[in-house]
Design a protein around this motif. Structure first.
Motif, PDB file in Angstrom:
ATOM      1  N   GLY A 107       0.840  -1.131  -0.101  1.00 17.94           N
ATOM      2  CA  GLY A 107      -0.109  -0.049   0.077  1.00 17.94           C
ATOM      3  C   GLY A 107       0.860   1.438  -0.116  1.00 17.94           C
ATOM      4  O   GLY A 107       0.577   2.004  -0.715  1.00 17.94           O
ATOM      5  N   ALA A 108       1.755   1.296   0.836  1.00 22.05           N
ATOM      6  CA  ALA A 108       2.817   2.332   0.821  1.00 22.05           C
ATOM      7  C   ALA A 108       3.513   2.785  -0.628  1.00 22.05           C
ATOM      8  O   ALA A 108       3.760   3.769  -1.023  1.00 22.05           O
ATOM      9  CB  ALA A 108       3.898   2.158   2.030  1.00 22.05           C
ATOM     10  N   GLY A 109       4.038   1.619  -1.149  1.00 21.19           N
ATOM     11  CA  GLY A 109       4.608   1.669  -2.652  1.00 21.19           C
ATOM     12  C   GLY A 109       3.529   2.167  -3.561  1.00 21.19           C
ATOM     13  O   GLY A 109       4.067   3.048  -4.387  1.00 21.19           O
ATOM     14  N   VAL A 117       1.515   9.429  -5.684  1.00 18.48           N
ATOM     15  CA  VAL A 117       1.797  10.719  -5.399  1.00 18.48           C
ATOM     16  C   VAL A 117       2.804  11.454  -6.525  1.00 18.48           C
ATOM     17  O   VAL A 117       2.806  12.530  -6.896  1.00 18.48           O
ATOM     18  CB  VAL A 117       2.437  11.018  -4.137  1.00 18.48           C
ATOM     19  N   LYS A 118       3.710  10.479  -6.813  1.00 26.88           N
ATOM     20  CA  LYS A 118       4.864  11.142  -7.932  1.00 26.88           C
ATOM     21  C   LYS A 118       4.050  11.093  -9.243  1.00 26.88           C
ATOM     22  O   LYS A 118       4.559  12.428 -10.071  1.00 26.88           O
ATOM     23  CB  LYS A 118       5.835   9.822  -7.944  1.00 26.88           C
ATOM     24  N   ASN A 167       0.935  17.573 -12.244  1.00 26.69           N
ATOM     25  CA  ASN A 167       0.534  18.755 -11.720  1.00 26.69           C
ATOM     26  C   ASN A 167       1.641  19.894 -12.327  1.00 26.69           C
ATOM     27  O   ASN A 167       1.092  20.771 -12.502  1.00 26.69           O
ATOM     28  CB  ASN A 167       0.558  18.715 -10.200  1.00 26.69           C
ATOM     29  N   ASN A 168       2.858  19.407 -12.599  1.00 27.42           N
ATOM     30  CA  ASN A 168       3.861  20.411 -13.084  1.00 27.42           C
ATOM     31  C   ASN A 168       3.482  20.782 -14.286  1.00 27.42           C
ATOM     32  O   ASN A 168       3.260  21.971 -14.973  1.00 27.42           O
ATOM     33  CB  ASN A 168       5.292  19.842 -12.689  1.00 27.42           C
TER      34      ASN A 168
END
Length: 162
Positions: free
Chosen positions: A35-37, A43-44, A50-51
């Motif tokens: 889950g963390a991975g 997010v990345k 977004n950029n």
């Protein structure tokens, strides 16, 4: 009579319960790791999008705000290629410069008659590269490359094309 219904505890019963609990804890740990991975990857990906989206959206909005032909130009300032959006506010002329400086897309809003210093610009987005090309009929090709190498290219025109 009671001896038939009494059950003796064996060490295998305790071991089975302990083994079942250990498997449950191990399953939870693996679930948290995966889950963390996945969360980090999401997010990345969002940061990357977004950029590019922020930069493209901002530039597009500036072109739409300055839709009068002749109010948008591509020029060079302090050795840097800049987009200049001219406008008059309460009788005074101003210019908004959009340019690439180092690793950021930047904006500088200043009076047209002042000495513009590009080091005073505001960061808009972190990018690897920003290119502007002038095409026929005053179209501008904007090419953005984010820090991961993803590229976005689009055409914009200030005002109505001739």
């Amino acid at each position: 009579m009671n001896s038939r219904f009494t059950r003796k505890n064996h060490s295998i019963d305790s071991l089975a319960a302990l083994l079942l609990f250990a498997m449950y804890v191990l399953f939870l740990l693996f679930l948290m790791l995966f889950g963390a991975g996945n969360y980090q990857a999401s997010v990345k990906s969002l940061d990357t999008n977004n950029n590019l989206y922020t930069a493209a959206s901002y530039i597009t909005t500036k072109f739409r705000q300055h839709d009068i032909p002749g109010m948008t130009s591509l020029t060079e300032l302090q050795g840097t290629q800049v987009l200049c959006f001219q406008e008059a506010i309460e009788g005074k002329d101003y210019c908004t410069y959009i340019y690439f400086d180092g690793s950021h897309l930047k904006e500088l809003f200043t009076a047209s008659d002042s000495q513009a210093d590009l080091s005073m610009g505001t960061n808009l987005a972190q990018l690897q590269d920003f290119q502007i090309d002038t095409l026929e009929n005053t179209f501008y090709r904007i090419t953005l490359t984010d820090t991961d190498g993803h590229c976005s290219s689009f055409l914009l025109h200030p005002g109505v094309p001739a």
